[in-house]
Design a protein around this motif. Structure first.
Motif, PDB file in Angstrom:
ATOM      1  N   ILE A  99       0.838  -1.196   0.000  1.00 37.82           N
ATOM      2  CA  ILE A  99       0.000   0.000   0.000  1.00 37.82           C
ATOM      3  C   ILE A  99       0.874   1.248   0.000  1.00 37.82           C
ATOM      4  O   ILE A  99       2.067   1.184   0.282  1.00 37.82           O
ATOM      5  CB  ILE A  99      -0.987   0.024   1.197  1.00 37.82           C
ATOM      6  CG1 ILE A  99      -0.241   0.143   2.525  1.00 37.82           C
ATOM      7  CG2 ILE A  99      -1.877  -1.208   1.181  1.00 37.82           C
ATOM      8  CD1 ILE A  99      -1.155   0.350   3.728  1.00 37.82           C
ATOM      9  N   ARG A 100       0.273   2.383  -0.330  1.00 38.69           N
ATOM     10  CA  ARG A 100       1.015   3.639  -0.357  1.00 38.69           C
ATOM     11  C   ARG A 100       1.646   3.888   1.004  1.00 38.69           C
ATOM     12  O   ARG A 100       0.976   3.763   2.039  1.00 38.69           O
ATOM     13  CB  ARG A 100       0.089   4.789  -0.727  1.00 38.69           C
ATOM     14  CG  ARG A 100       0.839   6.071  -0.919  1.00 38.69           C
ATOM     15  CD  ARG A 100      -0.014   7.130  -1.530  1.00 38.69           C
ATOM     16  NE  ARG A 100       0.830   8.295  -1.780  1.00 38.69           N
ATOM     17  CZ  ARG A 100       0.381   9.519  -1.790  1.00 38.69           C
ATOM     18  NH1 ARG A 100      -0.898   9.758  -1.633  1.00 38.69           N
ATOM     19  NH2 ARG A 100       1.208  10.513  -2.006  1.00 38.69           N
ATOM     20  N   PHE A 101       2.910   4.206   1.021  1.00 41.27           N
ATOM     21  CA  PHE A 101       3.730   4.434   2.212  1.00 41.27           C
ATOM     22  C   PHE A 101       3.950   3.161   3.025  1.00 41.27           C
ATOM     23  O   PHE A 101       4.530   3.205   4.101  1.00 41.27           O
ATOM     24  CB  PHE A 101       3.146   5.531   3.125  1.00 41.27           C
ATOM     25  CG  PHE A 101       3.010   6.862   2.456  1.00 41.27           C
ATOM     26  CD1 PHE A 101       4.122   7.574   2.022  1.00 41.27           C
ATOM     27  CD2 PHE A 101       1.761   7.409   2.235  1.00 41.27           C
ATOM     28  CE1 PHE A 101       3.996   8.800   1.397  1.00 41.27           C
ATOM     29  CE2 PHE A 101       1.617   8.646   1.617  1.00 41.27           C
ATOM     30  CZ  PHE A 101       2.735   9.342   1.192  1.00 41.27           C
ATOM     31  N   GLY A 102       3.513   2.025   2.520  1.00 38.63           N
ATOM     32  CA  GLY A 102       3.672   0.767   3.250  1.00 38.63           C
ATOM     33  C   GLY A 102       5.124   0.396   3.489  1.00 38.63           C
ATOM     34  O   GLY A 102       5.491  -0.027   4.583  1.00 38.63           O
ATOM     35  N   ALA A 103       5.971   0.551   2.463  1.00 34.32           N
ATOM     36  CA  ALA A 103       7.392   0.215   2.613  1.00 34.32           C
ATOM     37  C   ALA A 103       8.043   1.101   3.677  1.00 34.32           C
ATOM     38  O   ALA A 103       8.853   0.636   4.477  1.00 34.32           O
ATOM     39  CB  ALA A 103       8.113   0.356   1.275  1.00 34.32           C
ATOM     40  N   GLU A 104       7.665   2.374   3.694  1.00 36.64           N
ATOM     41  CA  GLU A 104       8.209   3.299   4.688  1.00 36.64           C
ATOM     42  C   GLU A 104       7.771   2.905   6.099  1.00 36.64           C
ATOM     43  O   GLU A 104       8.586   2.841   7.020  1.00 36.64           O
ATOM     44  CB  GLU A 104       7.746   4.726   4.386  1.00 36.64           C
ATOM     45  CG  GLU A 104       8.217   5.751   5.387  1.00 36.64           C
ATOM     46  CD  GLU A 104       7.699   7.147   5.074  1.00 36.64           C
ATOM     47  OE1 GLU A 104       7.694   7.962   6.000  1.00 36.64           O
ATOM     48  OE2 GLU A 104       7.305   7.424   3.924  1.00 36.64           O
ATOM     49  N   LEU A 105       6.492   2.629   6.266  1.00 39.55           N
ATOM     50  CA  LEU A 105       5.986   2.225   7.581  1.00 39.55           C
ATOM     51  C   LEU A 105       6.650   0.945   8.052  1.00 39.55           C
ATOM     52  O   LEU A 105       7.041   0.825   9.216  1.00 39.55           O
ATOM     53  CB  LEU A 105       4.465   2.055   7.535  1.00 39.55           C
ATOM     54  CG  LEU A 105       3.663   3.342   7.354  1.00 39.55           C
ATOM     55  CD1 LEU A 105       2.213   3.016   7.027  1.00 39.55           C
ATOM     56  CD2 LEU A 105       3.774   4.216   8.585  1.00 39.55           C
ATOM     57  N   SER A 106       6.792  -0.006   7.138  1.00 37.45           N
ATOM     58  CA  SER A 106       7.413  -1.275   7.485  1.00 37.45           C
ATOM     59  C   SER A 106       8.875  -1.086   7.896  1.00 37.45           C
ATOM     60  O   SER A 106       9.310  -1.613   8.921  1.00 37.45           O
ATOM     61  CB  SER A 106       7.316  -2.237   6.298  1.00 37.45           C
ATOM     62  OG  SER A 106       7.912  -3.465   6.605  1.00 37.45           O
ATOM     63  N   ALA A 107       9.631  -0.323   7.109  1.00 39.44           N
ATOM     64  CA  ALA A 107      11.052  -0.105   7.403  1.00 39.44           C
ATOM     65  C   ALA A 107      11.245   0.663   8.703  1.00 39.44           C
ATOM     66  O   ALA A 107      12.114   0.320   9.512  1.00 39.44           O
ATOM     67  CB  ALA A 107      11.721   0.634   6.239  1.00 39.44           C
ATOM     68  N   MET A 108      10.431   1.697   8.922  1.00 45.73           N
ATOM     69  CA  MET A 108      10.559   2.472  10.162  1.00 45.73           C
ATOM     70  C   MET A 108      10.209   1.631  11.377  1.00 45.73           C
ATOM     71  O   MET A 108      10.916   1.660  12.392  1.00 45.73           O
ATOM     72  CB  MET A 108       9.662   3.716  10.116  1.00 45.73           C
ATOM     73  CG  MET A 108      10.167   4.797   9.210  1.00 45.73           C
ATOM     74  SD  MET A 108       9.274   6.372   9.344  1.00 45.73           S
ATOM     75  CE  MET A 108       7.576   5.894   9.437  1.00 45.73           C
ATOM     76  N   ALA A 109       9.114   0.897  11.306  1.00 46.87           N
ATOM     77  CA  ALA A 109       8.688   0.084  12.451  1.00 46.87           C
ATOM     78  C   ALA A 109       9.719  -0.986  12.769  1.00 46.87           C
ATOM     79  O   ALA A 109      10.046  -1.216  13.942  1.00 46.87           O
ATOM     80  CB  ALA A 109       7.323  -0.540  12.173  1.00 46.87           C
ATOM     81  N   ALA A 110      10.252  -1.625  11.735  1.00 46.91           N
ATOM     82  CA  ALA A 110      11.270  -2.655  11.951  1.00 46.91           C
ATOM     83  C   ALA A 110      12.528  -2.051  12.570  1.00 46.91           C
ATOM     84  O   ALA A 110      13.119  -2.629  13.492  1.00 46.91           O
ATOM     85  CB  ALA A 110      11.599  -3.357  10.640  1.00 46.91           C
ATOM     86  N   ALA A 111      12.928  -0.871  12.094  1.00 43.65           N
ATOM     87  CA  ALA A 111      14.119  -0.209  12.629  1.00 43.65           C
ATOM     88  C   ALA A 111      13.929   0.191  14.088  1.00 43.65           C
ATOM     89  O   ALA A 111      14.828   0.007  14.915  1.00 43.65           O
ATOM     90  CB  ALA A 111      14.469   1.019  11.789  1.00 43.65           C
ATOM     91  N   ILE A 112      12.772   0.726  14.412  1.00 41.51           N
ATOM     92  CA  ILE A 112      12.507   1.142  15.793  1.00 41.51           C
ATOM     93  C   ILE A 112      12.461  -0.074  16.717  1.00 41.51           C
ATOM     94  O   ILE A 112      13.083  -0.080  17.786  1.00 41.51           O
ATOM     95  CB  ILE A 112      11.208   1.962  15.868  1.00 41.51           C
ATOM     96  CG1 ILE A 112      11.414   3.316  15.175  1.00 41.51           C
ATOM     97  CG2 ILE A 112      10.746   2.146  17.313  1.00 41.51           C
ATOM     98  CD1 ILE A 112      10.141   4.093  14.916  1.00 41.51           C
ATOM     99  N   ALA A 113      11.749  -1.118  16.297  1.00 47.00           N
ATOM    100  CA  ALA A 113      11.651  -2.320  17.127  1.00 47.00           C
ATOM    101  C   ALA A 113      13.031  -2.941  17.356  1.00 47.00           C
ATOM    102  O   ALA A 113      13.389  -3.277  18.489  1.00 47.00           O
ATOM    103  CB  ALA A 113      10.701  -3.332  16.500  1.00 47.00           C
ATOM    104  N   ALA A 114      13.804  -3.076  16.288  1.00 47.64           N
ATOM    105  CA  ALA A 114      15.140  -3.659  16.421  1.00 47.64           C
ATOM    106  C   ALA A 114      16.058  -2.762  17.237  1.00 47.64           C
ATOM    107  O   ALA A 114      16.870  -3.241  18.033  1.00 47.64           O
ATOM    108  CB  ALA A 114      15.738  -3.924  15.042  1.00 47.64           C
ATOM    109  N   GLY A 115      15.929  -1.457  17.062  1.00 47.10           N
ATOM    110  CA  GLY A 115      16.750  -0.523  17.832  1.00 47.10           C
ATOM    111  C   GLY A 115      16.499  -0.618  19.326  1.00 47.10           C
ATOM    112  O   GLY A 115      17.428  -0.530  20.129  1.00 47.10           O
ATOM    113  N   LEU A 116      15.255  -0.825  19.687  1.00 51.64           N
ATOM    114  CA  LEU A 116      14.923  -0.962  21.109  1.00 51.64           C
ATOM    115  C   LEU A 116      15.493  -2.241  21.721  1.00 51.64           C
ATOM    116  O   LEU A 116      15.635  -2.336  22.938  1.00 51.64           O
ATOM    117  CB  LEU A 116      13.399  -0.922  21.301  1.00 51.64           C
ATOM    118  CG  LEU A 116      12.744   0.431  21.039  1.00 51.64           C
ATOM    119  CD1 LEU A 116      11.225   0.302  21.042  1.00 51.64           C
ATOM    120  CD2 LEU A 116      13.203   1.454  22.073  1.00 51.64           C
ATOM    121  N   GLU A 117      15.821  -3.197  20.868  1.00 51.43           N
ATOM    122  CA  GLU A 117      16.354  -4.474  21.342  1.00 51.43           C
ATOM    123  C   GLU A 117      17.876  -4.527  21.351  1.00 51.43           C
ATOM    124  O   GLU A 117      18.462  -5.520  21.777  1.00 51.43           O
ATOM    125  CB  GLU A 117      15.802  -5.610  20.475  1.00 51.43           C
ATOM    126  CG  GLU A 117      14.292  -5.760  20.608  1.00 51.43           C
ATOM    127  CD  GLU A 117      13.678  -6.673  19.561  1.00 51.43           C
ATOM    128  OE1 GLU A 117      14.408  -7.191  18.684  1.00 51.43           O
ATOM    129  OE2 GLU A 117      12.451  -6.865  19.626  1.00 51.43           O
TER     130      GLU A 117
END
Length: 124
Positions: free
Chosen positions: A36-54
């Protein structure tokens, strides 16, 4: 009529998970919205934030920097340009830390000093 597609439901779950401060669930949900529109951005940001917190060690931080390269290849315009800019600055800082660690390791190996991996300092 409201969009009830799986991608739309996943996007809603992702935003709700972020609202609930559950980054891992948000990343899992946004991983399903690449189409979906902006889906790749949302996915990449969420993955980066989640991994960063770990991240707990410099090795984790170096892996995080490598695993978040998708942030540098997202199409414009961005949905969340400020968030992307902040994550890109963090990626650069992680790369700087990796270079400093490698330089320190090289200097220590010349002197015979073997240091252990230490956890990152966190102020939660």
């Amino acid at each position: 009529m409201a969009d009830t597609s799986p991608s739309a439901r996943a996007a809603c779950l992702g935003f709700w998970s972020w609202h609930q401060k559950n980054a891992r669930d948000a990343a899992d949900a946004f991983a399903q919205v690449d189409g979906i529109r902006f889906g790749a951005e949302l996915s990449a940001m969420a993955a980066a934030i989640a991994a960063g917190l770990e991240t707990e060690t410099l090795a984790d931080l170096s892996a995080w920097q490598t695993n978040t390269q998708a942030l540098d290849t997202l199409p414009a315009p961005a949905l969340r340009p400020g968030t992307l800019a902040a994550l890109r600055v963090l990626r650069q800082a992680a790369d700087d830390a990796r270079v400093a660690q490698q330089a320190s390791g090289a200097a220590q190996s010349l002197g015979g000093d073997q240091s252990r991996e230490r956890p990152l300092d966190r102020t939660d």
